[in-house]
Design a protein around this motif. Sequence first.
Motif, PDB file in Angstrom:
ATOM      1  N   LYS A 255      44.443  47.424  45.146  1.00 59.47           N
ATOM      2  CA  LYS A 255      45.653  47.055  44.421  1.00 59.47           C
ATOM      3  C   LYS A 255      45.652  45.550  44.191  1.00 59.47           C
ATOM      4  O   LYS A 255      45.210  44.776  45.048  1.00 59.47           O
ATOM      5  CB  LYS A 255      46.910  47.457  45.206  1.00 59.47           C
ATOM      6  CG  LYS A 255      47.060  48.964  45.377  1.00 59.47           C
ATOM      7  CD  LYS A 255      48.349  49.305  46.088  1.00 59.47           C
ATOM      8  CE  LYS A 255      48.487  50.809  46.262  1.00 59.47           C
ATOM      9  NZ  LYS A 255      48.592  51.509  44.973  1.00 59.47           N
ATOM     10  N   VAL A 256      46.139  45.143  43.017  1.00 66.05           N
ATOM     11  CA  VAL A 256      46.198  43.734  42.657  1.00 66.05           C
ATOM     12  C   VAL A 256      47.656  43.308  42.573  1.00 66.05           C
ATOM     13  O   VAL A 256      48.467  43.967  41.908  1.00 66.05           O
ATOM     14  CB  VAL A 256      45.494  43.463  41.305  1.00 66.05           C
ATOM     15  CG1 VAL A 256      45.517  41.973  40.980  1.00 66.05           C
ATOM     16  CG2 VAL A 256      44.074  43.991  41.334  1.00 66.05           C
TER      17      VAL A 256
ATOM     18  N   HIS B 217      37.876  42.414  37.049  1.00 71.22           N
ATOM     19  CA  HIS B 217      36.809  43.293  36.544  1.00 71.22           C
ATOM     20  C   HIS B 217      35.874  43.735  37.674  1.00 71.22           C
ATOM     21  O   HIS B 217      35.244  44.805  37.581  1.00 71.22           O
ATOM     22  CB  HIS B 217      36.013  42.562  35.458  1.00 71.22           C
ATOM     23  CG  HIS B 217      34.888  43.368  34.877  1.00 71.22           C
ATOM     24  ND1 HIS B 217      35.102  44.438  34.026  1.00 71.22           N
ATOM     25  CD2 HIS B 217      33.531  43.270  35.040  1.00 71.22           C
ATOM     26  CE1 HIS B 217      33.935  44.967  33.691  1.00 71.22           C
ATOM     27  NE2 HIS B 217      32.973  44.284  34.287  1.00 71.22           N
ATOM     28  N   HIS B 218      35.784  42.951  38.741  1.00 73.63           N
ATOM     29  CA  HIS B 218      34.901  43.265  39.868  1.00 73.63           C
ATOM     30  C   HIS B 218      35.603  44.043  40.985  1.00 73.63           C
ATOM     31  O   HIS B 218      34.957  44.456  41.950  1.00 73.63           O
ATOM     32  CB  HIS B 218      34.328  41.973  40.466  1.00 73.63           C
ATOM     33  CG  HIS B 218      33.342  41.283  39.577  1.00 73.63           C
ATOM     34  ND1 HIS B 218      33.726  40.488  38.519  1.00 73.63           N
ATOM     35  CD2 HIS B 218      31.984  41.280  39.581  1.00 73.63           C
ATOM     36  CE1 HIS B 218      32.653  40.007  37.925  1.00 73.63           C
ATOM     37  NE2 HIS B 218      31.577  40.468  38.541  1.00 73.63           N
TER      38      HIS B 218
ATOM     39  N   PRO C  96      44.187  32.401  33.892  1.00 75.20           N
ATOM     40  CA  PRO C  96      44.204  33.730  33.228  1.00 75.20           C
ATOM     41  C   PRO C  96      42.811  34.316  33.006  1.00 75.20           C
ATOM     42  O   PRO C  96      42.577  35.497  33.286  1.00 75.20           O
ATOM     43  CB  PRO C  96      44.931  33.454  31.910  1.00 75.20           C
ATOM     44  CG  PRO C  96      45.794  32.274  32.193  1.00 75.20           C
ATOM     45  CD  PRO C  96      44.975  31.426  33.109  1.00 75.20           C
ATOM     46  N   ASP C  97      41.873  33.494  32.531  1.00 73.61           N
ATOM     47  CA  ASP C  97      40.524  34.012  32.285  1.00 73.61           C
ATOM     48  C   ASP C  97      39.820  34.357  33.597  1.00 73.61           C
ATOM     49  O   ASP C  97      39.126  35.389  33.687  1.00 73.61           O
ATOM     50  CB  ASP C  97      39.695  32.977  31.516  1.00 73.61           C
ATOM     51  CG  ASP C  97      40.185  32.795  30.081  1.00 73.61           C
ATOM     52  OD1 ASP C  97      40.851  33.723  29.565  1.00 73.61           O
ATOM     53  OD2 ASP C  97      39.911  31.738  29.494  1.00 73.61           O
ATOM     54  N   ASP C  98      39.978  33.504  34.615  1.00 70.87           N
ATOM     55  CA  ASP C  98      39.314  33.764  35.898  1.00 70.87           C
ATOM     56  C   ASP C  98      39.922  34.964  36.614  1.00 70.87           C
ATOM     57  O   ASP C  98      39.214  35.713  37.298  1.00 70.87           O
ATOM     58  CB  ASP C  98      39.408  32.517  36.795  1.00 70.87           C
ATOM     59  CG  ASP C  98      38.570  31.370  36.259  1.00 70.87           C
ATOM     60  OD1 ASP C  98      37.536  31.647  35.631  1.00 70.87           O
ATOM     61  OD2 ASP C  98      38.963  30.201  36.449  1.00 70.87           O
ATOM     62  N   LEU C  99      41.216  35.161  36.451  1.00 70.58           N
ATOM     63  CA  LEU C  99      41.855  36.340  37.042  1.00 70.58           C
ATOM     64  C   LEU C  99      41.322  37.613  36.409  1.00 70.58           C
ATOM     65  O   LEU C  99      41.006  38.594  37.105  1.00 70.58           O
ATOM     66  CB  LEU C  99      43.384  36.252  36.869  1.00 70.58           C
ATOM     67  CG  LEU C  99      44.195  37.448  37.369  1.00 70.58           C
ATOM     68  CD1 LEU C  99      44.078  37.596  38.882  1.00 70.58           C
ATOM     69  CD2 LEU C  99      45.671  37.308  36.960  1.00 70.58           C
TER      70      LEU C  99
ATOM     71  N   MET D 147      31.952  39.257  46.858  1.00 68.92           N
ATOM     72  CA  MET D 147      32.514  38.343  45.870  1.00 68.92           C
ATOM     73  C   MET D 147      32.242  36.891  46.225  1.00 68.92           C
ATOM     74  O   MET D 147      32.086  36.047  45.328  1.00 68.92           O
ATOM     75  CB  MET D 147      34.019  38.589  45.739  1.00 68.92           C
ATOM     76  CG  MET D 147      34.391  39.906  45.082  1.00 68.92           C
ATOM     77  SD  MET D 147      33.515  40.220  43.517  1.00 68.92           S
ATOM     78  CE  MET D 147      33.912  38.757  42.572  1.00 68.92           C
ATOM     79  N   SER D 148      32.167  36.573  47.505  1.00 68.00           N
ATOM     80  CA  SER D 148      31.841  35.193  47.900  1.00 68.00           C
ATOM     81  C   SER D 148      30.463  34.811  47.387  1.00 68.00           C
ATOM     82  O   SER D 148      30.247  33.692  46.885  1.00 68.00           O
ATOM     83  CB  SER D 148      31.902  35.057  49.418  1.00 68.00           C
ATOM     84  OG  SER D 148      33.217  35.246  49.887  1.00 68.00           O
ATOM     85  N   ASN D 149      29.500  35.724  47.470  1.00 69.88           N
ATOM     86  CA  ASN D 149      28.150  35.456  46.966  1.00 69.88           C
ATOM     87  C   ASN D 149      28.148  35.301  45.454  1.00 69.88           C
ATOM     88  O   ASN D 149      27.479  34.413  44.899  1.00 69.88           O
ATOM     89  CB  ASN D 149      27.197  36.580  47.383  1.00 69.88           C
ATOM     90  CG  ASN D 149      26.937  36.593  48.874  1.00 69.88           C
ATOM     91  OD1 ASN D 149      26.993  35.551  49.532  1.00 69.88           O
ATOM     92  ND2 ASN D 149      26.646  37.781  49.418  1.00 69.88           N
TER      93      ASN D 149
END
Length: 307
Positions: A297-298, A290-291, A282-285, A240-242
């Motif tokens: 768990k979130v 999705h990834h 909200p959109d970025d979360l 995810m960092s990449n």
Amino acid sequence: VSAAIASAREDVFLFIQRRGFASSVGCRDCGYVARCATCTQAYTYHDADRTLRCHYCRSTLPLFATCPTCGSTLVTLHGAGTELAEKTVRSILEGKNTHDVIRIDGEEPAAPPVEGRPRFLIGTEMAFPIVRWAATETIIFIDIDKQLALPEFRSSEHVWQLIHEALFRKKKDAAFYVQTHAPDHIVLRSLREPDRFYRTDLQARKLVGLPTYSYIARYLVGHKSRERAKLSAETFFHKMSNILTNEAKPLTLEGPFETQPPFYRNVFWYTILAKFDPVGWPDDLAWLNHHVPPEWKVDPNPLSLLQ
């Protein structure tokens, strides 16, 4: 404080946020501390059955008279719990039958008090709804330093709220004691100057990007193997960092960290923190979720970062 307990005629509330008799058992000679073999948390000593208990894994051990490591007999108890507070109160009363002594901590159901009699109420936060504030003449917060020292960004705020709840609900002439070895802590120094605590806490949060200056979500992965859990967390973090670098998303990742305790509900846990812009989160979360692999768990807007 002992004098206030001995001379009490009405209710007394003693707040202590730890169960058991002592929070750890160890050796004064070699420094050994009895820890759960599974989660590595220090065992809590319970005096009623003289056992050491892990409150996370539910494992138990009998209390030892000699150190398992060096054989020394200098085995010591550290840290006060609700059971020790109860025993101390009964000792101060010296057998006087003037009050009911009630302990509320989730270990044992409290014995029903005699209606109309004053009471010594000893307990954790579970005891707050049971306090008869209008009939309580003394409130004592015992060893508040342990709560203030927790490595959580909300720990100071939580202690602040507990103290102010007691100050708000107590009757006007009730005595209020806070036991501490750190009277210069910002929470205690600000009790008569609330704005100081707000300014200081907000400034500290701004420096490291904590709410309200960011929105935080926590991502957790667990596995029966500690190594597998760590590898899964590291793999997801680097992937995810990449992606974040390539897509220039306005969020940052921190971690991975072992949770505290690291072993809970039969698996080892690792966590990654995501810090979002406080406006467009909200959109970025939704994009980040999705990834996230399905076994993760979130925990959005978590109450704790490490637990």
